[in-house]
Structures are given as structure tokens and as C-alpha cells.
Design a protein around this motif. Structure first.
Motif, PDB file in Angstrom:
ATOM      1  N   GLY A   1      36.152  48.738  38.668  1.00 26.27           N
ATOM      2  CA  GLY A   1      35.982  47.238  38.819  1.00 26.27           C
ATOM      3  C   GLY A   1      35.621  46.585  37.321  1.00 26.27           C
ATOM      4  O   GLY A   1      36.362  45.491  37.338  1.00 26.27           O
TER       5      GLY A   1
ATOM      6  N   LEU B   1      38.431  44.131  35.951  1.00 20.65           N
ATOM      7  CA  LEU B   1      37.865  42.826  35.530  1.00 20.65           C
ATOM      8  C   LEU B   1      38.234  42.482  33.984  1.00 20.65           C
ATOM      9  O   LEU B   1      38.866  41.564  33.854  1.00 20.65           O
ATOM     10  CB  LEU B   1      36.599  42.708  35.972  1.00 20.65           C
ATOM     11  CG  LEU B   1      36.101  41.308  35.483  1.00 20.65           C
ATOM     12  CD1 LEU B   1      36.768  39.991  36.468  1.00 20.65           C
ATOM     13  CD2 LEU B   1      34.560  41.261  35.965  1.00 20.65           C
TER      14      LEU B   1
ATOM     15  N   CYS C   1      46.405  35.654  38.860  1.00 23.06           N
ATOM     16  CA  CYS C   1      45.428  34.676  38.655  1.00 23.06           C
ATOM     17  C   CYS C   1      46.081  33.151  37.694  1.00 23.06           C
ATOM     18  O   CYS C   1      45.681  32.039  38.198  1.00 23.06           O
ATOM     19  CB  CYS C   1      44.145  35.020  38.332  1.00 23.06           C
ATOM     20  SG  CYS C   1      43.330  36.127  39.578  1.00 23.06           S
TER      21      CYS C   1
ATOM     22  N   GLY D   1      45.368  39.656  36.605  1.00 20.53           N
ATOM     23  CA  GLY D   1      45.087  38.589  35.829  1.00 20.53           C
ATOM     24  C   GLY D   1      46.243  37.737  35.589  1.00 20.53           C
ATOM     25  O   GLY D   1      46.148  36.516  35.498  1.00 20.53           O
TER      26      GLY D   1
ATOM     27  N   ILE E   1      41.039  39.578  32.850  1.00 17.22           N
ATOM     28  CA  ILE E   1      40.613  38.369  31.927  1.00 17.22           C
ATOM     29  C   ILE E   1      41.396  38.580  30.443  1.00 17.22           C
ATOM     30  O   ILE E   1      41.804  37.399  30.262  1.00 17.22           O
ATOM     31  CB  ILE E   1      39.239  38.517  31.771  1.00 17.22           C
ATOM     32  CG1 ILE E   1      38.327  38.372  32.861  1.00 17.22           C
ATOM     33  CG2 ILE E   1      38.611  37.511  30.633  1.00 17.22           C
ATOM     34  CD1 ILE E   1      36.936  38.681  32.784  1.00 17.22           C
TER      35      ILE E   1
ATOM     36  N   GLY F   1      44.358  45.717  36.866  1.00 13.33           N
ATOM     37  CA  GLY F   1      43.485  44.544  36.507  1.00 13.33           C
ATOM     38  C   GLY F   1      44.657  43.546  35.677  1.00 13.33           C
ATOM     39  O   GLY F   1      44.500  42.535  35.930  1.00 13.33           O
TER      40      GLY F   1
END
Length: 182
Positions: free
Chosen positions: A8, A12, A107, A104, A16, A100
Motif C-alpha cells: 500500500g 500510494l 486519478c 495515479g 502520488i 500505483g
């Protein structure tokens, strides 16, 4: 940190980082910094993310950054400590960044991109077509060489053209010479 927790954290952090890279490089983003400052901000973001996540997982964010040294350590005789690692979680540092980064990007596409103008607001010109530019430059050079050969090397009615003009020809024009690569 458990293997799941490490997964995780790595996912993450990579997400980012991808989000920030897209925000900093999207030509439609009117708030993006000048192109010369983008590497600074990306590097600063990496430094901040490492400062935040390194105490938990060493902040790999890049499969090559973790797996390459593990291979060298395994080859150097570190054995089980290198691969699969103390907690059998070496795969986390390969799979989590690969999960990830797309998250990202997704998003960014969902949260930011719809609010940006449809066209670039950047005063920076779009990327130049390198191949097209090179071909245009080559065509210009060939044209100039042909003109130099026609004017300096041969009389205009000789009909020899570019193919007959190679090497250094003396006496072109007023005491000059022309070097022409064949």
C-alpha cells in the motif's frame, strides 16, 4: 510494516509521484512551471515522498531501484536476505509501483484533466518534429551544395549536376574553393 502495508505504501507513493509528474508536464495546465523548472519540482517531489515513506518501506517507487540491487546482492552471496527478502516480500517493490503509477494517472485524468482548457495555454512551442526537421535540413543542405557545385565547379550547361561534384574544387568564383562531401 507488513507485506500488505508495504504494498500500500509503495503503490500510494508511486501514485502520488505519477499524479505530480502529470500535473507538472501537462501542456494544458496553466499553472505548470516553466519547462526548465519541471525537473526541479519532480526531484523535490521525489525527495519529499522519500522523506515521508522511507521510514516505512525505503520508498522504492521504481522496480529497477529495488530489484537491480537485489540481483547483485544475490549474486554476491547474500542468498535469502536478497531474494525473496527477510519477509518474502521482494515482489512488493516490483508489483506495487506497477499498480500505483496507473492509479495515479487515472486519478489525474478523473480529478484534474477535465477542468483544464481544451488546448495548450503554454507559451512554449509544441515538440518539434525531429525527423521532419532533419529531413528539411538535409534537403536545404543538398540544395545549397547543388547550387554551389553548379556555380563553382561546372559551367551551367555541363549537365553534370550534383553527382559529378565531389571533393575540393579550386577556382570557384573569385579565388574561393568549395568543400563538398560526396
Amino acid at each position: 510494516v507488513t507485506v500488505g502495508g508495504a504494498f500500500g505504501v509503495e503503490a500510494l507513493g508511486t501514485g502520488i509521484l505519477m499524479f505530480l509528474i502529470l500535473a507538472l508536464t501537462d501542456e494544458r495546465n496553466p499553472a505548470r512551471p516553466s519547462p526548465g523548472m519541471v525537473p526541479f519540482f519532480i526531484g523535490f517531489a521525489v525527495a519529499v515522498l522519500i522523506s515521508l515513506f522511507a521510514p516505512l518501506t525505503q520508498a522504492g517507487f521504481n522496480p529497477a531501484r529495488d530489484f537491480g540491487p537485489r540481483l547483485i546482492a544475490a549474486a554476491a552471496g547474500w542468498g535469502h536476505v536478497a531474494i525473496p527478502g527477510v519477509r518474502n516480500g521482494f515482489w512488493v517493490y516490483i508489483v506495487a509501483p506497477l499498480a500505483g503509477a496507473p492509479i495515479g494517472a487515472l486519478c489525474y485524468d478523473i480529478a484534474i484533466r477535465p477542468g483544464l482548457p481544451a488546448t495548450s495555454t503554454s507559451p512554449v512551442p509544441k515538440k518539434m518534429d525531429v525527423v521532419g526537421s532533419w529531413c528539411a535540413d538535409q534537403a536545404l543542405v543538398q540544395m545549397l551544395v547543388r547550387e554551389a557545385c553548379a556555380q563553382c565547379c561546372y559551367p551551367p550547361d555541363a549537365g553534370l549536376g550534383y553527382a559529378g561534384c565531389n571533393g575540393k574544387r579550386e577556382g570557384c568564383g573569385e579565388g574561393t574553393s568549395v568543400d563538398v562531401a560526396a
